[in-house]
Design a protein around this motif. Structure first.
Motif, PDB file in Angstrom:
ATOM      1  N   LYS A 138      11.738  95.046  -0.436  1.00  0.00           N
ATOM      2  CA  LYS A 138      12.528  95.347  -1.765  1.00  0.00           C
ATOM      3  C   LYS A 138      12.311  96.455  -2.172  1.00  0.00           C
ATOM      4  O   LYS A 138      13.089  96.846  -3.460  1.00  0.00           O
ATOM      5  CB  LYS A 138      11.799  94.256  -2.705  1.00  0.00           C
ATOM      6  N   GLY A 139      11.735  97.571  -1.666  1.00  0.00           N
ATOM      7  CA  GLY A 139      11.825  98.873  -2.047  1.00  0.00           C
ATOM      8  C   GLY A 139      11.688  99.927  -0.951  1.00  0.00           C
ATOM      9  O   GLY A 139      11.196  99.413   0.216  1.00  0.00           O
ATOM     10  N   PHE A 140      12.082 101.145  -1.247  1.00  0.00           N
ATOM     11  CA  PHE A 140      11.928 102.267  -0.169  1.00  0.00           C
ATOM     12  C   PHE A 140      11.427 103.467  -0.981  1.00  0.00           C
ATOM     13  O   PHE A 140      12.567 103.799  -1.831  1.00  0.00           O
ATOM     14  CB  PHE A 140      13.357 102.393   0.487  1.00  0.00           C
ATOM     15  N   LEU A 141      10.305 104.016  -0.739  1.00  0.00           N
ATOM     16  CA  LEU A 141      10.001 105.132  -1.394  1.00  0.00           C
ATOM     17  C   LEU A 141       9.522 106.291  -0.704  1.00  0.00           C
ATOM     18  O   LEU A 141       9.348 106.234   0.564  1.00  0.00           O
ATOM     19  CB  LEU A 141       8.607 104.735  -2.198  1.00  0.00           C
ATOM     20  N   LEU A 142       9.767 107.525  -1.201  1.00  0.00           N
ATOM     21  CA  LEU A 142       9.401 108.680  -0.391  1.00  0.00           C
ATOM     22  C   LEU A 142       8.030 109.395  -0.745  1.00  0.00           C
ATOM     23  O   LEU A 142       7.718 109.380  -2.180  1.00  0.00           O
ATOM     24  CB  LEU A 142      10.532 109.614  -0.551  1.00  0.00           C
ATOM     25  N   LYS A 143       7.275 109.823   0.243  1.00  0.00           N
ATOM     26  CA  LYS A 143       6.040 110.323  -0.015  1.00  0.00           C
ATOM     27  C   LYS A 143       6.337 111.727  -0.856  1.00  0.00           C
ATOM     28  O   LYS A 143       5.268 112.053  -1.479  1.00  0.00           O
ATOM     29  CB  LYS A 143       5.240 110.577   0.994  1.00  0.00           C
ATOM     30  N   SER A 144       7.391 112.227  -0.552  1.00  0.00           N
ATOM     31  CA  SER A 144       7.749 113.728  -1.229  1.00  0.00           C
ATOM     32  C   SER A 144       8.173 113.487  -2.454  1.00  0.00           C
ATOM     33  O   SER A 144       8.468 114.610  -3.248  1.00  0.00           O
ATOM     34  CB  SER A 144       8.736 114.246  -0.359  1.00  0.00           C
TER      35      SER A 144
ATOM     36  N   ASP B 115       7.392  93.146 -10.981  1.00  0.00           N
ATOM     37  CA  ASP B 115       8.087  92.327 -12.070  1.00  0.00           C
ATOM     38  C   ASP B 115       9.216  91.689 -11.331  1.00  0.00           C
ATOM     39  O   ASP B 115      10.094  91.022 -12.119  1.00  0.00           O
ATOM     40  CB  ASP B 115       8.547  93.277 -12.978  1.00  0.00           C
ATOM     41  N   GLY B 116       9.551  91.596 -10.177  1.00  0.00           N
ATOM     42  CA  GLY B 116      10.674  91.003  -9.497  1.00  0.00           C
ATOM     43  C   GLY B 116      11.698  91.540  -9.202  1.00  0.00           C
ATOM     44  O   GLY B 116      12.878  91.160  -8.840  1.00  0.00           O
ATOM     45  N   GLY B 117      11.798  92.983  -9.412  1.00  0.00           N
ATOM     46  CA  GLY B 117      12.797  94.003  -9.189  1.00  0.00           C
ATOM     47  C   GLY B 117      12.842  94.284  -7.846  1.00  0.00           C
ATOM     48  O   GLY B 117      12.083  94.043  -6.962  1.00  0.00           O
ATOM     49  N   ALA B 118      13.881  95.268  -7.695  1.00  0.00           N
ATOM     50  CA  ALA B 118      13.812  96.227  -6.480  1.00  0.00           C
ATOM     51  C   ALA B 118      13.899  97.504  -6.868  1.00  0.00           C
ATOM     52  O   ALA B 118      14.194  97.745  -7.792  1.00  0.00           O
ATOM     53  CB  ALA B 118      15.397  95.942  -5.713  1.00  0.00           C
ATOM     54  N   TYR B 119      13.539  98.289  -5.838  1.00  0.00           N
ATOM     55  CA  TYR B 119      13.303  99.895  -6.499  1.00  0.00           C
ATOM     56  C   TYR B 119      13.733 100.633  -5.098  1.00  0.00           C
ATOM     57  O   TYR B 119      13.129 100.504  -4.017  1.00  0.00           O
ATOM     58  CB  TYR B 119      11.975 100.038  -6.808  1.00  0.00           C
ATOM     59  N   LEU B 120      14.471 101.572  -5.231  1.00  0.00           N
ATOM     60  CA  LEU B 120      14.936 102.808  -4.420  1.00  0.00           C
ATOM     61  C   LEU B 120      14.796 103.933  -4.907  1.00  0.00           C
ATOM     62  O   LEU B 120      14.730 104.476  -6.119  1.00  0.00           O
ATOM     63  CB  LEU B 120      16.521 102.591  -3.766  1.00  0.00           C
ATOM     64  N   ALA B 121      14.067 105.013  -4.290  1.00  0.00           N
ATOM     65  CA  ALA B 121      13.806 106.201  -4.564  1.00  0.00           C
ATOM     66  C   ALA B 121      15.151 106.729  -4.965  1.00  0.00           C
ATOM     67  O   ALA B 121      16.172 106.563  -4.345  1.00  0.00           O
ATOM     68  CB  ALA B 121      13.317 107.181  -3.594  1.00  0.00           C
ATOM     69  N   PRO B 122      15.042 107.381  -6.305  1.00  0.00           N
ATOM     70  CA  PRO B 122      16.149 107.967  -6.936  1.00  0.00           C
ATOM     71  C   PRO B 122      17.030 108.777  -5.798  1.00  0.00           C
ATOM     72  O   PRO B 122      18.452 108.522  -5.898  1.00  0.00           O
ATOM     73  CB  PRO B 122      15.798 108.906  -7.831  1.00  0.00           C
TER      74      PRO B 122
ATOM     75  N   GLY C 228      22.521  94.836 -10.007  1.00  0.00           N
ATOM     76  CA  GLY C 228      23.092  95.796  -9.742  1.00  0.00           C
ATOM     77  C   GLY C 228      22.355  97.197 -10.399  1.00  0.00           C
ATOM     78  O   GLY C 228      22.491  98.224 -10.067  1.00  0.00           O
ATOM     79  N   ALA C 229      22.206  96.886 -11.785  1.00  0.00           N
ATOM     80  CA  ALA C 229      21.399  97.778 -12.547  1.00  0.00           C
ATOM     81  C   ALA C 229      20.124  98.074 -12.222  1.00  0.00           C
ATOM     82  O   ALA C 229      19.323  98.881 -13.006  1.00  0.00           O
ATOM     83  CB  ALA C 229      21.773  97.611 -13.956  1.00  0.00           C
ATOM     84  N   GLY C 230      19.512  97.454 -11.531  1.00  0.00           N
ATOM     85  CA  GLY C 230      18.056  97.494 -11.224  1.00  0.00           C
ATOM     86  C   GLY C 230      17.246  96.486 -12.184  1.00  0.00           C
ATOM     87  O   GLY C 230      15.887  97.061 -11.930  1.00  0.00           O
ATOM     88  N   MET C 231      17.596  95.598 -12.689  1.00  0.00           N
ATOM     89  CA  MET C 231      16.634  95.015 -13.576  1.00  0.00           C
ATOM     90  C   MET C 231      15.937  93.884 -13.105  1.00  0.00           C
ATOM     91  O   MET C 231      16.374  93.309 -12.176  1.00  0.00           O
ATOM     92  CB  MET C 231      17.601  94.242 -14.817  1.00  0.00           C
ATOM     93  N   SER C 232      14.681  93.787 -13.601  1.00  0.00           N
ATOM     94  CA  SER C 232      13.906  92.549 -13.115  1.00  0.00           C
ATOM     95  C   SER C 232      14.290  91.288 -13.692  1.00  0.00           C
ATOM     96  O   SER C 232      15.044  91.381 -14.600  1.00  0.00           O
ATOM     97  CB  SER C 232      12.465  93.236 -13.457  1.00  0.00           C
ATOM     98  N   ASN C 233      13.812  90.320 -13.387  1.00  0.00           N
ATOM     99  CA  ASN C 233      14.041  88.867 -13.683  1.00  0.00           C
ATOM    100  C   ASN C 233      13.695  88.952 -15.290  1.00  0.00           C
ATOM    101  O   ASN C 233      14.450  88.586 -16.139  1.00  0.00           O
ATOM    102  CB  ASN C 233      13.268  87.982 -13.051  1.00  0.00           C
ATOM    103  N   ALA C 234      12.584  89.581 -15.577  1.00  0.00           N
ATOM    104  CA  ALA C 234      12.248  89.530 -17.180  1.00  0.00           C
ATOM    105  C   ALA C 234      13.062  90.355 -17.997  1.00  0.00           C
ATOM    106  O   ALA C 234      13.480  89.648 -19.275  1.00  0.00           O
ATOM    107  CB  ALA C 234      10.843  90.006 -17.210  1.00  0.00           C
TER     108      ALA C 234
ATOM    109  N   ASN D 106      18.062  89.699   0.199  1.00  0.00           N
ATOM    110  CA  ASN D 106      17.216  90.162  -0.928  1.00  0.00           C
ATOM    111  C   ASN D 106      17.812  90.748  -1.920  1.00  0.00           C
ATOM    112  O   ASN D 106      19.078  91.020  -1.995  1.00  0.00           O
ATOM    113  CB  ASN D 106      15.947  91.028  -0.216  1.00  0.00           C
ATOM    114  N   ARG D 107      17.053  90.983  -3.044  1.00  0.00           N
ATOM    115  CA  ARG D 107      17.862  91.653  -4.448  1.00  0.00           C
ATOM    116  C   ARG D 107      18.562  92.838  -4.127  1.00  0.00           C
ATOM    117  O   ARG D 107      19.501  93.340  -4.758  1.00  0.00           O
ATOM    118  CB  ARG D 107      16.747  91.792  -5.413  1.00  0.00           C
ATOM    119  N   VAL D 108      17.892  93.650  -3.234  1.00  0.00           N
ATOM    120  CA  VAL D 108      18.470  94.988  -2.998  1.00  0.00           C
ATOM    121  C   VAL D 108      20.003  94.717  -2.239  1.00  0.00           C
ATOM    122  O   VAL D 108      20.890  95.744  -2.580  1.00  0.00           O
ATOM    123  CB  VAL D 108      17.552  95.667  -1.957  1.00  0.00           C
ATOM    124  N   GLN D 109      20.026  93.975  -1.439  1.00  0.00           N
ATOM    125  CA  GLN D 109      21.398  93.695  -0.802  1.00  0.00           C
ATOM    126  C   GLN D 109      22.448  93.200  -2.015  1.00  0.00           C
ATOM    127  O   GLN D 109      23.822  93.455  -1.931  1.00  0.00           O
ATOM    128  CB  GLN D 109      21.142  92.620   0.334  1.00  0.00           C
ATOM    129  N   ALA D 110      21.844  92.401  -2.827  1.00  0.00           N
ATOM    130  CA  ALA D 110      22.496  91.840  -3.937  1.00  0.00           C
ATOM    131  C   ALA D 110      22.997  93.053  -4.975  1.00  0.00           C
ATOM    132  O   ALA D 110      24.204  92.977  -5.286  1.00  0.00           O
ATOM    133  CB  ALA D 110      21.965  90.871  -4.824  1.00  0.00           C
TER     134      ALA D 110
END
Length: 218
Positions: free
Chosen positions: A99-105, A120-127, A167-173, A201-205
């Motif tokens: 549900k997420g992909f983050l960069l160490k850098s 919080d139930g959301g998805a997250y991609l590094a900017p 699509g705006a990256g919001m969590s369920n809450a 998953n939510r990222v694909q959505a």
């Protein structure tokens, strides 16, 4: 308290990530692993809220471990934390249920924000990756957009509203507050959207929402 599992084969990297997370009083690392197989076992044993996995680990790599955790322990939100932001890795991770992909850098604040979003139930991609994904979607042309809109047309009006907010990256809450409904209602809509559109998953959505031109502001 948000409970985190951290898996990386380099002890110094684990120490650095642990120190970053410790700066937030709401985050706690409850288990650490140096390989993918141990990460899968610890996820099942500790049931953390979020699992952060490196890609290149001995034995079972992070992508395979992420997919196994997503299948065996779906309550755990899995994210890849890596130095490798290749499109192939990103695609494999999301297809496998991450549900997420983050960069160490990246900025340490991105890591903390990502963990909170995932818990919080959301998805997250590094900017940096999010910008690239959106750019790639814009370059795919009319065919994908037409296909995406056809899929979205099968949803109810309220489901389309929820998809746009995903699509705006919001969590369920956050979606519940925006639509003035209880969080359980949002969870039901998200489940229906994923099932009806055959998404993992939510990222694909969220990606489908962008392809279909559904937009919403946070």
């Amino acid at each position: 308290m948000i409970r985190v599992l951290l898996a990386d084969d380099e002890a110094m990297i684990r120490a650095g990530v642990r120190a970053i997370l410790a700066a937030d009083a709401d985050l706690e690392v409850v288990a650490e692993a140096a390989d993918g197989r141990a990460a899968v076992e610890l996820a099942a044993a500790h049931r953390p809220d979020v699992a952060l996995l490196d890609i290149r680990m001995p034995g079972l790599d992070g992508l395979a471990a992420a997919a196994e955790i997503a299948r065996a322990t779906p309550s755990v939100a899995v994210a890849i934390l890596t130095t490798f932001g290749d499109d192939e890795y990103l695609t494999r991770a999301l297809d496998g249920g991450a549900k997420g992909f983050l960069l160490k850098s990246g900025d340490p604040r991105e890591l903390i924000a990502g963990v909170h979003a995932l818990a919080d139930g959301g998805a997250y991609l590094a900017p940096k990756l999010a910008d690239r994904v959106i750019g790639r979607l814009r370059a795919t042309g009319l065919g994908r957009a037409t296909t995406a809109r056809a899929k979205v047309d099968s949803l109810t009006g309220r489901e389309r509203d929820v998809l746009a907010l995903l699509g705006a990256g919001m969590s369920n809450a956050q979606i519940a507050r925006r639509l003035d409904v209880v969080e359980g209602t949002v969870k039901g809509h998200v489940t229906a959207i994923l099932t009806r559109l055959d998404l993992e998953n939510r990222v694909q959505a969220a990606i489908l929402a962008h392809e279909a031109g559904l937009t919403a502001t946070r």
